[in-house]
Motif scaffolding. Structure first.
Motif, mmCIF file in Angstrom:
data_model
loop_
_atom_site.group_PDB
_atom_site.id
_atom_site.type_symbol
_atom_site.label_atom_id
_atom_site.label_comp_id
_atom_site.label_asym_id
_atom_site.label_seq_id
_atom_site.Cartn_x
_atom_site.Cartn_y
_atom_site.Cartn_z
ATOM 1 N N GLN A 34 -21.727 48.152 81.839
ATOM 2 C CA GLN A 34 -21.992 48.464 83.240
ATOM 3 C C GLN A 34 -23.170 49.430 83.340
ATOM 4 N N GLU A 35 -23.741 49.463 84.514
ATOM 5 C CA GLU A 35 -24.907 50.324 84.683
ATOM 6 C C GLU A 35 -24.572 51.784 84.458
ATOM 7 N N THR A 36 -23.528 52.206 85.149
ATOM 8 C CA THR A 36 -23.116 53.602 85.020
ATOM 9 C C THR A 36 -21.613 53.666 85.210
ATOM 10 N N CYS A 37 -21.040 54.810 84.842
ATOM 11 C CA CYS A 37 -19.687 55.069 85.298
ATOM 12 C C CYS A 37 -19.325 56.536 85.149
ATOM 13 N N PHE A 38 -18.246 56.905 85.809
ATOM 14 C CA PHE A 38 -17.870 58.308 85.870
ATOM 15 C C PHE A 38 -16.978 58.712 84.704
ATOM 16 N N PHE A 39 -17.009 59.982 84.451
ATOM 17 C CA PHE A 39 -16.211 60.523 83.359
ATOM 18 C C PHE A 39 -14.764 60.066 83.416
ATOM 19 N N GLY A 40 -14.184 60.125 84.608
ATOM 20 C CA GLY A 40 -12.775 59.781 84.772
ATOM 21 C C GLY A 40 -12.448 58.378 84.279
ATOM 22 N N GLU A 41 -13.338 57.441 84.589
ATOM 23 C CA GLU A 41 -13.109 56.054 84.172
ATOM 24 C C GLU A 41 -13.176 55.936 82.653
ATOM 25 N N ILE A 42 -14.093 56.678 82.077
ATOM 26 C CA ILE A 42 -14.220 56.638 80.624
ATOM 27 C C ILE A 42 -12.968 57.225 79.985
ATOM 28 N N HIS A 43 -12.573 58.361 80.494
ATOM 29 C CA HIS A 43 -11.400 59.022 79.918
ATOM 30 C C HIS A 43 -10.147 58.155 80.040
ATOM 31 N N GLU A 44 -10.046 57.432 81.134
ATOM 32 C CA GLU A 44 -8.896 56.544 81.337
ATOM 33 C C GLU A 44 -8.729 55.530 80.215
ATOM 34 N N GLN A 45 -9.849 55.125 79.663
ATOM 35 C CA GLN A 45 -9.834 54.100 78.609
ATOM 36 C C GLN A 45 -9.410 54.635 77.255
ATOM 37 N N LEU A 46 -9.460 55.941 77.099
ATOM 38 C CA LEU A 46 -9.315 56.506 75.757
ATOM 39 C C LEU A 46 -7.969 57.183 75.518
ATOM 40 N N PRO A 47 -7.429 57.022 74.319
ATOM 41 C CA PRO A 47 -6.141 57.614 73.977
ATOM 42 C C PRO A 47 -6.293 59.047 73.481
ATOM 43 N N ILE A 48 -7.093 59.827 74.155
ATOM 44 C CA ILE A 48 -7.330 61.215 73.747
ATOM 45 C C ILE A 48 -7.382 62.108 74.975
ATOM 46 N N ALA A 49 -7.256 63.402 74.740
ATOM 47 C CA ALA A 49 -7.248 64.367 75.840
ATOM 48 C C ALA A 49 -8.614 64.459 76.513
ATOM 49 N N LYS A 50 -8.588 64.942 77.725
ATOM 50 C CA LYS A 50 -9.803 65.095 78.520
ATOM 51 C C LYS A 50 -10.842 65.931 77.789
ATOM 52 N N ALA A 51 -10.399 67.034 77.236
ATOM 53 C CA ALA A 51 -11.327 67.936 76.552
ATOM 54 C C ALA A 51 -11.990 67.247 75.362
ATOM 55 N N THR A 52 -11.210 66.437 74.677
ATOM 56 C CA THR A 52 -11.748 65.731 73.513
ATOM 57 C C THR A 52 -12.742 64.662 73.942
ATOM 58 N N ALA A 53 -12.427 63.969 75.006
ATOM 59 C CA ALA A 53 -13.342 62.949 75.511
ATOM 60 C C ALA A 53 -14.673 63.592 75.906
ATOM 61 N N SER A 54 -14.583 64.723 76.563
ATOM 62 C CA SER A 54 -15.786 65.424 76.991
ATOM 63 C C SER A 54 -16.629 65.823 75.776
ATOM 64 N N GLN A 55 -15.930 66.236 74.740
ATOM 65 C CA GLN A 55 -16.607 66.634 73.505
ATOM 66 C C GLN A 55 -17.355 65.443 72.884
ATOM 67 N N HIS A 56 -16.692 64.296 72.846
ATOM 68 C CA HIS A 56 -17.335 63.106 72.276
ATOM 69 C C HIS A 56 -18.544 62.692 73.113
ATOM 70 N N LEU A 57 -18.411 62.809 74.427
ATOM 71 C CA LEU A 57 -19.550 62.475 75.282
ATOM 72 C C LEU A 57 -20.725 63.402 74.999
ATOM 73 N N SER A 58 -20.419 64.661 74.761
ATOM 74 C CA SER A 58 -21.472 65.623 74.408
ATOM 75 C C SER A 58 -22.209 65.206 73.150
ATOM 76 N N GLU A 59 -21.445 64.744 72.175
ATOM 77 C CA GLU A 59 -22.082 64.358 70.914
ATOM 78 C C GLU A 59 -22.964 63.138 71.079
ATOM 79 N N LEU A 60 -22.497 62.196 71.873
ATOM 80 C CA LEU A 60 -23.309 61.005 72.120
ATOM 81 C C LEU A 60 -24.574 61.367 72.884
ATOM 82 N N LYS A 61 -24.430 62.331 73.779
ATOM 83 C CA LYS A 61 -25.586 62.784 74.568
ATOM 84 C C LYS A 61 -26.565 63.513 73.655
#
Lengths: 108, 108
Positions: free
Chosen positions: B35-62
DNA sequence: AAAAATATTCGTAAAATTACGAACAATTCA
DNA sequence: TGAATTGTTCGTAATTTTACGAATATTTTT
């Protein structure tokens, strides 16, 4: 959909990617890819790291399935693991092929 | 040749590979790529990990350059970083293209 | 202004990674 | 047999990774 576990493909992708996530290991593969086989000593010669560390990296690449080794006393011969290499190549190909980058604006 | 340092390409390869070296991060990219874009919440919904961890992974990808984010209060919109994505795609393409697997026996 | 919604950052803990020298094992050479 | 060659394994240390809940910051809603 919520809290999905990862797919087998995602797990395999991550496993191969992790194995390639270090410059020494990328360099090892670069070197091995250009020849049928070669010995530990030749590989180590190319790398700016200690023997023990090189051996450790080779273990990780072997563990991940990207290379294989064979003992030919008193040396050890390494090479690309053809089958898994092809799998990894296909996985990364599909992975990078799935983004519709050309047709979009992305953020900003 | 001996004790060479790593090439810029090897270092960049390893950096991208390392960023993809975790199933959560592969899953994030898989999701974003479709998809073109999406919000953090949608991404986190897909993942079997805590919000803080998801945010951390997004930071690393960024940090690795594979994605980018934009704040749209009170949400954050993420997407693939097109330019770097193309570079990574090219790097991995050349990397996996360099092995002459078909023409050889390898070990054993 | 207070409460709710959205994400990041903080603090922390457990495990994995990276690197090295020294010790070891196995084979070959003298 | 003793010495040399070739790699791996061991022991260790410093750093990084992964994960979580709690706290925080920002904006929106009530």
């Amino acid at each position: 959909m919520e809290k999905q576990e990862y797919t087998e493909i995602q797990i395999r992708m991550a496993r191969y990617a992790k194995a390639l996530g270090n410059p020494a290991r990328v360099a090892i593969i670069d070197f091995l890819a250009k020849q049928e086989t070669c010995f530990f000593g030749e590989i180590h010669e190319q790398l700016p790291i200690a023997k023990a560390t090189a051996s450790q990296h080779l273990s990780e690449l072997k563990e991940a399935g990207l290379i294989q080794g064979e003992i030919i006393p008193p040396k050890v011969k390494y090479c690309i693991n053809k089958e898994n290499w092809m799998e990894a190549k296909a996985l990364f190909g599909e992975f990078f092929g799935q983004c519709v980058c050309k047709n979009r604006q992305c953020c900003g």
